[in-house]
Design a protein around this motif. Sequence first.
Motif, PDB file in Angstrom:
ATOM      1  N   LEU A 135      11.371   5.160 -43.374  1.00  0.00           N
ATOM      2  CA  LEU A 135      12.137   6.346 -43.348  1.00  0.00           C
ATOM      3  C   LEU A 135      13.563   6.370 -43.583  1.00  0.00           C
ATOM      4  CD1 LEU A 135      11.217   7.292 -39.479  1.00  0.00           C
ATOM      5  CD2 LEU A 135      10.163   8.220 -41.578  1.00  0.00           C
ATOM      6  N   TRP A 136      14.023   5.194 -44.330  1.00  0.00           N
ATOM      7  CA  TRP A 136      15.239   5.237 -45.051  1.00  0.00           C
ATOM      8  C   TRP A 136      15.320   6.013 -46.413  1.00  0.00           C
ATOM      9  CZ3 TRP A 136      17.146  -0.761 -44.838  1.00  0.00           C
ATOM     10  CH2 TRP A 136      17.119  -1.167 -43.360  1.00  0.00           C
ATOM     11  N   GLY A 137      16.250   6.640 -46.420  1.00  0.00           N
ATOM     12  CA  GLY A 137      16.419   7.769 -47.670  1.00  0.00           C
ATOM     13  C   GLY A 137      16.115   9.031 -47.111  1.00  0.00           C
ATOM     14  N   SER A 138      15.289   9.225 -45.988  1.00  0.00           N
ATOM     15  CA  SER A 138      14.859  10.676 -45.517  1.00  0.00           C
ATOM     16  C   SER A 138      15.581  10.786 -44.157  1.00  0.00           C
ATOM     17  CB  SER A 138      13.431  10.741 -45.415  1.00  0.00           C
ATOM     18  OG  SER A 138      12.777   9.522 -44.751  1.00  0.00           O
ATOM     19  N   LYS A 139      15.125  10.179 -43.300  1.00  0.00           N
ATOM     20  CA  LYS A 139      15.661  10.167 -41.866  1.00  0.00           C
ATOM     21  C   LYS A 139      16.879   9.324 -41.678  1.00  0.00           C
ATOM     22  CE  LYS A 139      12.475  12.995 -40.506  1.00  0.00           C
ATOM     23  NZ  LYS A 139      12.696  14.509 -40.258  1.00  0.00           N
ATOM     24  N   THR A 140      17.085   8.158 -42.477  1.00  0.00           N
ATOM     25  CA  THR A 140      18.069   7.248 -42.297  1.00  0.00           C
ATOM     26  C   THR A 140      18.906   7.301 -43.660  1.00  0.00           C
ATOM     27  OG1 THR A 140      17.076   6.041 -40.688  1.00  0.00           O
ATOM     28  CG2 THR A 140      18.590   4.830 -41.737  1.00  0.00           C
ATOM     29  N   ASN A 141      20.193   7.685 -43.729  1.00  0.00           N
ATOM     30  CA  ASN A 141      20.785   7.565 -44.963  1.00  0.00           C
ATOM     31  C   ASN A 141      21.288   6.121 -45.452  1.00  0.00           C
ATOM     32  OD1 ASN A 141      23.537   6.962 -43.626  1.00  0.00           O
ATOM     33  ND2 ASN A 141      23.862   9.342 -43.605  1.00  0.00           N
ATOM     34  N   GLU A 142      22.065   5.818 -46.483  1.00  0.00           N
ATOM     35  CA  GLU A 142      22.266   4.533 -47.159  1.00  0.00           C
ATOM     36  C   GLU A 142      23.266   4.105 -46.036  1.00  0.00           C
ATOM     37  OE1 GLU A 142      23.996   2.398 -50.724  1.00  0.00           O
ATOM     38  OE2 GLU A 142      22.654   4.039 -50.993  1.00  0.00           O
ATOM     39  N   HIS A 143      24.380   4.740 -45.536  1.00  0.00           N
ATOM     40  CA  HIS A 143      25.304   4.086 -44.808  1.00  0.00           C
ATOM     41  C   HIS A 143      24.619   3.538 -43.571  1.00  0.00           C
ATOM     42  CE1 HIS A 143      29.230   3.606 -42.756  1.00  0.00           C
ATOM     43  NE2 HIS A 143      28.775   4.404 -41.617  1.00  0.00           N
ATOM     44  N   GLN A 144      23.878   4.310 -42.775  1.00  0.00           N
ATOM     45  CA  GLN A 144      23.206   4.197 -41.649  1.00  0.00           C
ATOM     46  C   GLN A 144      22.414   2.732 -41.795  1.00  0.00           C
ATOM     47  OE1 GLN A 144      21.376   7.780 -41.050  1.00  0.00           O
ATOM     48  NE2 GLN A 144      22.720   8.561 -39.216  1.00  0.00           N
ATOM     49  N   ALA A 145      21.627   2.998 -43.013  1.00  0.00           N
ATOM     50  CA  ALA A 145      20.732   1.750 -43.188  1.00  0.00           C
ATOM     51  C   ALA A 145      21.211   0.620 -43.401  1.00  0.00           C
ATOM     52  CB  ALA A 145      19.897   2.130 -44.604  1.00  0.00           C
ATOM     53  N   HIS A 146      22.682   0.386 -44.034  1.00  0.00           N
ATOM     54  CA  HIS A 146      23.286  -0.793 -44.320  1.00  0.00           C
ATOM     55  C   HIS A 146      23.875  -1.259 -42.738  1.00  0.00           C
ATOM     56  CE1 HIS A 146      23.991  -0.351 -48.905  1.00  0.00           C
ATOM     57  NE2 HIS A 146      22.847  -0.203 -48.564  1.00  0.00           N
ATOM     58  N   ALA A 147      24.294  -0.402 -41.993  1.00  0.00           N
ATOM     59  CA  ALA A 147      24.726  -0.844 -40.600  1.00  0.00           C
ATOM     60  C   ALA A 147      23.486  -1.359 -39.893  1.00  0.00           C
ATOM     61  CB  ALA A 147      25.174   0.530 -39.816  1.00  0.00           C
ATOM     62  N   ILE A 148      22.405  -0.753 -39.941  1.00  0.00           N
ATOM     63  CA  ILE A 148      21.163  -1.417 -39.382  1.00  0.00           C
ATOM     64  C   ILE A 148      21.042  -3.002 -40.008  1.00  0.00           C
ATOM     65  CG2 ILE A 148      18.594  -1.494 -39.392  1.00  0.00           C
ATOM     66  CD1 ILE A 148      18.730   1.673 -39.343  1.00  0.00           C
TER      67      ILE A 148
ATOM     68  N   GLY B 299       9.838  -0.466 -37.476  1.00  0.00           N
ATOM     69  CA  GLY B 299      10.485   0.620 -38.169  1.00  0.00           C
ATOM     70  C   GLY B 299      11.844   0.929 -37.245  1.00  0.00           C
ATOM     71  N   VAL B 300      12.727   0.936 -38.072  1.00  0.00           N
ATOM     72  CA  VAL B 300      14.329   1.206 -37.176  1.00  0.00           C
ATOM     73  C   VAL B 300      15.037   2.468 -37.946  1.00  0.00           C
ATOM     74  CG1 VAL B 300      16.425   0.275 -36.666  1.00  0.00           C
ATOM     75  CG2 VAL B 300      14.335  -1.114 -36.366  1.00  0.00           C
ATOM     76  N   THR B 301      15.412   3.478 -37.449  1.00  0.00           N
ATOM     77  CA  THR B 301      16.114   4.574 -38.101  1.00  0.00           C
ATOM     78  C   THR B 301      17.535   4.592 -37.596  1.00  0.00           C
ATOM     79  OG1 THR B 301      15.425   5.877 -36.350  1.00  0.00           O
ATOM     80  CG2 THR B 301      14.125   5.889 -38.260  1.00  0.00           C
ATOM     81  N   ASN B 302      18.135   3.399 -36.712  1.00  0.00           N
ATOM     82  CA  ASN B 302      19.352   3.560 -36.321  1.00  0.00           C
ATOM     83  C   ASN B 302      19.789   2.415 -35.732  1.00  0.00           C
ATOM     84  OD1 ASN B 302      19.188   4.031 -33.395  1.00  0.00           O
ATOM     85  ND2 ASN B 302      18.256   6.204 -34.307  1.00  0.00           N
ATOM     86  N   VAL B 303      21.134   1.998 -35.487  1.00  0.00           N
ATOM     87  CA  VAL B 303      21.641   0.716 -34.963  1.00  0.00           C
ATOM     88  C   VAL B 303      20.980   0.913 -33.461  1.00  0.00           C
ATOM     89  CG1 VAL B 303      23.490  -0.564 -34.236  1.00  0.00           C
ATOM     90  CG2 VAL B 303      23.251   0.520 -36.633  1.00  0.00           C
ATOM     91  N   SER B 304      21.197   1.854 -32.853  1.00  0.00           N
ATOM     92  CA  SER B 304      20.825   1.772 -31.306  1.00  0.00           C
ATOM     93  C   SER B 304      19.451   1.499 -31.043  1.00  0.00           C
ATOM     94  CB  SER B 304      21.485   3.120 -30.543  1.00  0.00           C
ATOM     95  OG  SER B 304      20.770   4.219 -31.094  1.00  0.00           O
TER      96      SER B 304
END
Length: 312
Positions: free
Chosen positions: A11-24, A276-281
Amino acid sequence: MNKNICIGTMLWGSKTNEHQAHAIIEEALEYGVDFFDTAQIYPTFPYTEKTYGLSERILGDFIAKNPNKLRVSTKLKSPVEVRDVRTLVDESLQRLNVERIDYLHFHWPRRDHYHFRQMWNYKPADTNMEYFDRCSEVLNDLVDEGKIDNICMSNETAWGVTQWAQRLPLKCIQNEYSLLHRIFELDVAEACHHHDVKLLAWTPLAGGLLTGKYTYIDAPEYSRRTYGGLGPRDNKNVWEPIRRYKEIAEDAGMTLTQMSMAWVLRQPLLEAMILGVTNVSQLKENLDHIPKLDDMTMQNIKLVFKDHPIPF
């Protein structure tokens, strides 16, 4: 390093943007997780030409700034033609900003198969054996050239594993595996055992059904179920085994998510399970505590499995 956990990026690029993905990625490294699974394209999720290669690019942008920090698994678009394999591998290398792909998969077989809920209408058919031979020649050459470290397959069958393993140093198979979907344990596991092929288990939480966040009626806002992302998994047969698995987890002093992950980690052929992870939390919730399962819990799980062997 926690070598048994891999982070999925569908879901990276659709539900998770690049900034969020790099934080993950940064947070995962704090947990000792350096393994990430991606693909050139995910056909099980709505996509356009704009999303082709996007999750690979997001990983690659991080790798460009942090070389040698990540292990990467990627999958070629499928079904793949022999003539395209080398070009597709080169394209992935470029997007990922690496000189070698750690784990390279064919996303699914170039023939009829029973994965993705196709088992009810599946019938084996004759296969062009030349395809196995010619693909294997290309893949072996790419290993010799240093462009691939481990050759893998995804969503394969027992027969397919045997055919590839006779031609290739096959390392892993990436198949669906969870408390609610245990088909791998039958003939595929036997083939993997005898050919020394490991399992990369995808959707160990059954698309979120084994997190306990869904009920027959309700789903959290913006969750995967709200846009049809669960597909045929979301049916009337899943709720009774989910209820019973949740009770077993609570009796053992853990959440359904924790028990589901701990159970997959006990698979003797496991290379890693893909979360599958979409955010840090979400990452923290999944990795903060993965318990060990005692014999009583395992026995109770077995009883549910006997009553509900294939709920979807």
